[in-house]
Design a protein around this motif. Structure first.
Motif, PDB file in Angstrom:
ATOM      1  N   PHE A  50       9.145  -0.024  -0.693  1.00 37.39           N
ATOM      2  CA  PHE A  50      10.227  -0.447   0.225  1.00 37.39           C
ATOM      3  C   PHE A  50      10.503   0.507   1.496  1.00 37.39           C
ATOM      4  CE2 PHE A  50      11.333  -2.170  -4.071  1.00 37.39           C
ATOM      5  CZ  PHE A  50      11.664  -3.488  -3.495  1.00 37.39           C
ATOM      6  N   ARG A  51      10.643   1.805   1.229  1.00 40.44           N
ATOM      7  CA  ARG A  51      10.647   2.804   2.417  1.00 40.44           C
ATOM      8  C   ARG A  51       9.549   2.634   3.324  1.00 40.44           C
ATOM      9  NH1 ARG A  51      10.260   6.977  -1.948  1.00 40.44           N
ATOM     10  NH2 ARG A  51       8.375   7.863  -0.747  1.00 40.44           N
ATOM     11  N   THR A  52       8.301   2.420   2.617  1.00 39.37           N
ATOM     12  CA  THR A  52       7.193   2.296   3.903  1.00 39.37           C
ATOM     13  C   THR A  52       7.369   0.910   4.762  1.00 39.37           C
ATOM     14  OG1 THR A  52       5.912   3.362   2.212  1.00 39.37           O
ATOM     15  CG2 THR A  52       4.793   2.282   3.940  1.00 39.37           C
TER      16      THR A  52
ATOM     17  N   THR B 126       1.035  -1.146   0.013  1.00 44.29           N
ATOM     18  CA  THR B 126      -0.009  -0.072  -0.023  1.00 44.29           C
ATOM     19  C   THR B 126       0.815   1.214   0.107  1.00 44.29           C
ATOM     20  OG1 THR B 126      -0.072   0.094   2.376  1.00 44.29           O
ATOM     21  CG2 THR B 126      -1.709  -1.270   1.297  1.00 44.29           C
ATOM     22  N   ALA B 127       2.130   1.183   0.333  1.00 44.06           N
ATOM     23  CA  ALA B 127       2.841   2.388   0.554  1.00 44.06           C
ATOM     24  C   ALA B 127       2.370   3.321   1.593  1.00 44.06           C
ATOM     25  CB  ALA B 127       3.345   2.855  -0.766  1.00 44.06           C
ATOM     26  N   SER B 128       1.700   2.944   2.559  1.00 42.66           N
ATOM     27  CA  SER B 128       1.137   3.826   3.410  1.00 42.66           C
ATOM     28  C   SER B 128       1.286   3.174   5.140  1.00 42.66           C
ATOM     29  CB  SER B 128      -0.284   3.834   3.355  1.00 42.66           C
ATOM     30  OG  SER B 128      -1.075   4.692   4.205  1.00 42.66           O
ATOM     31  N   SER B 129       2.292   3.616   5.642  1.00 43.45           N
ATOM     32  CA  SER B 129       2.304   3.301   7.027  1.00 43.45           C
ATOM     33  C   SER B 129       0.834   3.277   7.879  1.00 43.45           C
ATOM     34  CB  SER B 129       3.351   4.010   7.650  1.00 43.45           C
ATOM     35  OG  SER B 129       4.550   4.357   7.362  1.00 43.45           O
ATOM     36  N   ASN B 130       0.281   4.481   7.728  1.00 44.12           N
ATOM     37  CA  ASN B 130      -1.128   4.355   8.379  1.00 44.12           C
ATOM     38  C   ASN B 130      -1.946   3.268   8.064  1.00 44.12           C
ATOM     39  OD1 ASN B 130      -0.176   6.990   9.088  1.00 44.12           O
ATOM     40  ND2 ASN B 130      -1.610   7.985   8.003  1.00 44.12           N
TER      41      ASN B 130
ATOM     42  N   LYS C  82       7.693   8.070  13.332  1.00 43.80           N
ATOM     43  CA  LYS C  82       9.193   7.186  13.231  1.00 43.80           C
ATOM     44  C   LYS C  82       8.871   6.957  11.617  1.00 43.80           C
ATOM     45  CE  LYS C  82      12.827   5.035  14.380  1.00 43.80           C
ATOM     46  NZ  LYS C  82      13.857   5.677  13.890  1.00 43.80           N
ATOM     47  N   ARG C  83      10.057   7.269  11.074  1.00 46.59           N
ATOM     48  CA  ARG C  83      10.093   6.957   9.490  1.00 46.59           C
ATOM     49  C   ARG C  83      11.659   6.755   9.064  1.00 46.59           C
ATOM     50  NH1 ARG C  83       5.435   7.041   9.653  1.00 46.59           N
ATOM     51  NH2 ARG C  83       3.908   8.549   9.124  1.00 46.59           N
ATOM     52  N   ASP C  84      12.016   5.439   9.395  1.00 51.50           N
ATOM     53  CA  ASP C  84      13.483   5.591   8.903  1.00 51.50           C
ATOM     54  C   ASP C  84      13.705   5.595   7.493  1.00 51.50           C
ATOM     55  OD1 ASP C  84      15.012   4.559  11.542  1.00 51.50           O
ATOM     56  OD2 ASP C  84      13.172   3.743  11.381  1.00 51.50           O
TER      57      ASP C  84
ATOM     58  N   LEU D 279      10.091  -0.245   5.418  1.00 49.70           N
ATOM     59  CA  LEU D 279      11.260   0.134   6.547  1.00 49.70           C
ATOM     60  C   LEU D 279      10.581   0.789   7.610  1.00 49.70           C
ATOM     61  CD1 LEU D 279      14.286  -0.566   7.599  1.00 49.70           C
ATOM     62  CD2 LEU D 279      14.543   1.818   6.437  1.00 49.70           C
ATOM     63  N   ASN D 280       9.906   1.890   7.164  1.00 48.88           N
ATOM     64  CA  ASN D 280       9.358   2.711   8.171  1.00 48.88           C
ATOM     65  C   ASN D 280       8.370   1.707   9.312  1.00 48.88           C
ATOM     66  OD1 ASN D 280       9.978   4.901   7.146  1.00 48.88           O
ATOM     67  ND2 ASN D 280       8.181   5.316   5.648  1.00 48.88           N
ATOM     68  N   VAL D 281       7.643   0.884   8.682  1.00 46.67           N
ATOM     69  CA  VAL D 281       7.156   0.079   9.606  1.00 46.67           C
ATOM     70  C   VAL D 281       7.609  -0.844  10.662  1.00 46.67           C
ATOM     71  CG1 VAL D 281       5.075  -1.626  10.035  1.00 46.67           C
ATOM     72  CG2 VAL D 281       4.877   0.147   8.323  1.00 46.67           C
TER      73      VAL D 281
ATOM     74  N   SER E  45       8.313  14.243  10.522  1.00 49.57           N
ATOM     75  CA  SER E  45       7.004  14.980  10.000  1.00 49.57           C
ATOM     76  C   SER E  45       6.404  14.683   8.980  1.00 49.57           C
ATOM     77  CB  SER E  45       7.122  16.459  10.376  1.00 49.57           C
ATOM     78  OG  SER E  45       8.194  17.073   9.362  1.00 49.57           O
ATOM     79  N   THR E  46       7.070  13.553   8.190  1.00 52.68           N
ATOM     80  CA  THR E  46       6.511  12.945   6.868  1.00 52.68           C
ATOM     81  C   THR E  46       5.195  12.055   7.328  1.00 52.68           C
ATOM     82  OG1 THR E  46       8.777  12.540   6.183  1.00 52.68           O
ATOM     83  CG2 THR E  46       6.976  11.338   4.858  1.00 52.68           C
ATOM     84  N   ALA E  47       4.330  12.283   6.439  1.00 54.44           N
ATOM     85  CA  ALA E  47       3.056  11.780   6.695  1.00 54.44           C
ATOM     86  C   ALA E  47       3.021  10.139   6.348  1.00 54.44           C
ATOM     87  CB  ALA E  47       2.063  12.273   6.082  1.00 54.44           C
ATOM     88  N   GLY E  48       2.148   9.412   6.744  1.00 54.50           N
ATOM     89  CA  GLY E  48       2.443   7.917   6.512  1.00 54.50           C
ATOM     90  C   GLY E  48       1.441   7.459   5.350  1.00 54.50           C
ATOM     91  N   VAL E  49       1.274   8.212   4.332  1.00 52.89           N
ATOM     92  CA  VAL E  49       0.536   7.899   3.195  1.00 52.89           C
ATOM     93  C   VAL E  49       1.462   7.911   1.770  1.00 52.89           C
ATOM     94  CG1 VAL E  49      -1.320   9.335   4.191  1.00 52.89           C
ATOM     95  CG2 VAL E  49       0.333  10.384   2.666  1.00 52.89           C
ATOM     96  N   PRO E  50       1.167   7.243   0.651  1.00 51.52           N
ATOM     97  CA  PRO E  50       2.063   7.093  -0.277  1.00 51.52           C
ATOM     98  C   PRO E  50       2.510   8.538  -0.864  1.00 51.52           C
ATOM     99  CG  PRO E  50      -0.066   5.928  -0.617  1.00 51.52           C
ATOM    100  CD  PRO E  50      -0.316   6.609   0.483  1.00 51.52           C
ATOM    101  N   GLY E  51       3.800   8.533  -1.235  1.00 53.65           N
ATOM    102  CA  GLY E  51       4.132   9.670  -1.840  1.00 53.65           C
ATOM    103  C   GLY E  51       4.430  10.764  -0.883  1.00 53.65           C
ATOM    104  N   ALA E  52       4.466  10.481   0.457  1.00 52.47           N
ATOM    105  CA  ALA E  52       4.445  11.688   1.296  1.00 52.47           C
ATOM    106  C   ALA E  52       6.123  12.067   1.283  1.00 52.47           C
ATOM    107  CB  ALA E  52       4.069  11.259   2.861  1.00 52.47           C
ATOM    108  N   GLY E  53       6.987  11.151   0.997  1.00 50.81           N
ATOM    109  CA  GLY E  53       8.489  11.557   1.167  1.00 50.81           C
ATOM    110  C   GLY E  53       8.765  12.505   0.044  1.00 50.81           C
ATOM    111  N   ILE E  54       8.342  12.282  -1.175  1.00 43.67           N
ATOM    112  CA  ILE E  54       8.755  13.270  -2.206  1.00 43.67           C
ATOM    113  C   ILE E  54       8.296  14.737  -2.124  1.00 43.67           C
ATOM    114  CG2 ILE E  54       6.786  12.694  -3.550  1.00 43.67           C
ATOM    115  CD1 ILE E  54       9.138  12.702  -5.920  1.00 43.67           C
TER     116      ILE E  54
HETATM  117  N1  ASP Z   1       4.714   6.309   2.020  1.00 41.65           N
HETATM  118  C1  ASP Z   1       5.745   6.229   3.311  1.00 41.65           C
HETATM  119  C2  ASP Z   1       4.738   5.923   4.552  1.00 41.65           C
HETATM  120  O1  ASP Z   1       3.550   5.743   4.486  1.00 41.65           O
HETATM  121  C3  ASP Z   1       6.318   7.679   3.481  1.00 41.65           C
HETATM  122  C4  ASP Z   1       6.964   8.152   2.388  1.00 41.65           C
HETATM  123  O2  ASP Z   1       6.628   8.601   1.220  1.00 41.65           O
HETATM  124  O3  ASP Z   1       8.342   8.229   2.613  1.00 41.65           O
HETATM  125  O4  ASP Z   1       5.524   5.696   5.465  1.00 41.65           O
END
Ligand code: ASP
Length: 403
Positions: free
Chosen positions: A382-384, A266-270, A302-304, A386-388, A343-352
């Protein structure tokens, strides 16, 4: 919670793999129809799944935190968990960020890239200042916190309500009974929603691969591989940390696999949070009061993966535009990326979206964002994941220390 968790994780994995295969086939053999198939079938199914799983995020966090708080011997424990978690978060995020920057420094993904633009940049967004952000996490209205799904505000509201409930004792019993009832219902809703997870993940993966294909990958191969390598190294570091504190890393990765694979899909931590909370209790055996507080808290902060992305990306942009990598540039990137990761949100594409802040802080050209935008979704999973992993691993460390 009941159900067949192992079977579910196999199904989610199958959804992921089949989605990638289906997406690749669509991209290769039906290029003319990809757009409409994605628009009318894949995207709607994938987006609907992300939406429905978010349906339970707020009620799960709110009710489980109140149940956790009212079942503690002393509510002071939340304070002690926070005091232990925050330094751990900062240290591990700093390590992640350093790994991202060192990987980019050594692999030099930005030198020799021949393209000028491979995607569209996001609309430039002004980053929030730290002070503004700190003020914004204080809720003004509990119902607004719940209805806007602002996780930190929900956590603060729930803590305040839980603490007061402990103080008014019996008078809080009817509300506690209601909260417990809502929790049971929400738990059951999660089980129902999870039945659709393999299809949701299938549609999301197929959509990404079908619309993006692998063509763009070639041009930024070092960028993608380097980023994934840095994320994987941090994953291994978490394995070692868990091993060191005696938190059974193999059991950890197996127990939380459904939430990690869902994060990837889902690319969403939330979206992965309710499943992570479920895995924590059912499969891993984390203390409930820790899971009910630390996992939502970490999902908000927390977003490694985001830390690695920002550090790696900033050096990539510097290399791409031939900006000399000086000590002051490194410091500016390090400090801003560390803050931005929280402060990056847990939603797809927040990082960019957050790249604007880091690149501006380091005086790097914002055009860099357009260069990498086209491949962002390919690394977001992949990022998400690792965030989780990082969020749950930090909670597992605290859990271990409390045993
Ligand atoms: N998609 C990531 C997440 O939900 C945030 C990011 O874009 O890095 O954790």
């Amino acid at each position: 919670m009941e159900g067949k968790p192992l079977k579910l994780s196999t199904k989610i994995l199958a959804g992921l793999v089949l989605g990638i295969v289906a997406g690749a086939l669509l991209n290769a053999f039906m290029p003319g129809q990809v757009k409409s198939i994605d628009h009318y079938v894949l995207s709607p199914i994938g987006q609907a799944f992300i939406r429905i799983i978010q349906f339970i995020v707020v009620p799960v966090v709110f009710t489980s935190l109140i149940i956790g708080l009212t079942s503690l011997q002393g509510t002071g424990k939340i304070g002690s968990y926070t005091i232990k978690l925050l330094p751990l978060y900062i240290i591990t995020s700093a390590v992640a960020l350093a790994i991202g920057m060192v990987t980019a420094y050594l692999l030099k993904p930005g030198t020799g890239v021949s393209i000028k633009e491979v995607g569209q940049g996001p609309d430039a967004q002004k980053g929030q200042s730290l002070v503004d952000w700190l003020v914004s996490i204080v809720p003004t209205n509990p119902f607004e916190a719940l209805s806007t799904a602002n996780l930190l505000q929900v956590i603060i509201s729930a803590i305040l309500i839980g603490v007061a409930m402990n103080l008014v004792k019996e008078k809080a019993q009817p509300f506690l009974a209601l909260v417990k009832s809502v929790y049971s219902i929400v738990e059951r809703i999660l089980q129902i929603i999870l039945k659709a997870a393999p299809i949701g993940v299938f549609a999301l993966m197929a959509s990404v691969i079908a619309t993006q294909g692998f063509g763009v990958v070639n041009k930024l191969l070092m960028y993608i591989l380097g980023l994934i390598l840095a994320l994987a190294i941090m994953g291994v570091i978490y394995y070692l940390i868990l091993l060191m504190v005696g938190a059974k890393p193999n059991h950890f990765f197996k127990s939380f696999f459904p939430s990690f694979s869902l994060a990837f899909g889902t690319a969403s931590s939330n979206a992965a949070l309710p499943v992570a909370m479920d895995n924590a209790g059912d499969r891993y055996g984390m203390k409930r009061e820790i899971a009910s507080f630390a996992l939502p808290f970490g999902t908000a902060l927390k977003r490694d993966g985001a830390a690695i992305l920002q550090g790696f990306n900033a050096l990539f942009v510097a290399q791409f535009f031939d900006v000399p990598i000086t000590a002051s540039l490194i410091m500016a990137v390090f400090v801003s990326a560390l803050l931005v990761s929280f402060s990056t949100a847990g939603v797809p594409g927040a990082g960019i979206i957050m790249m604007t802040t880091v690149l501006s802080a380091a005086g790097l050209p914002l055009e860099g964002i357009a260069i990498v935008a086209g491949v962002d979704r390919l690394t977001d999973g992949f990022r998400t994941a690792l965030n989780v992993i990082g969020n749950v691993a930090n909670a597992a460390v605290i859990d271990r220390w409390n045993k």
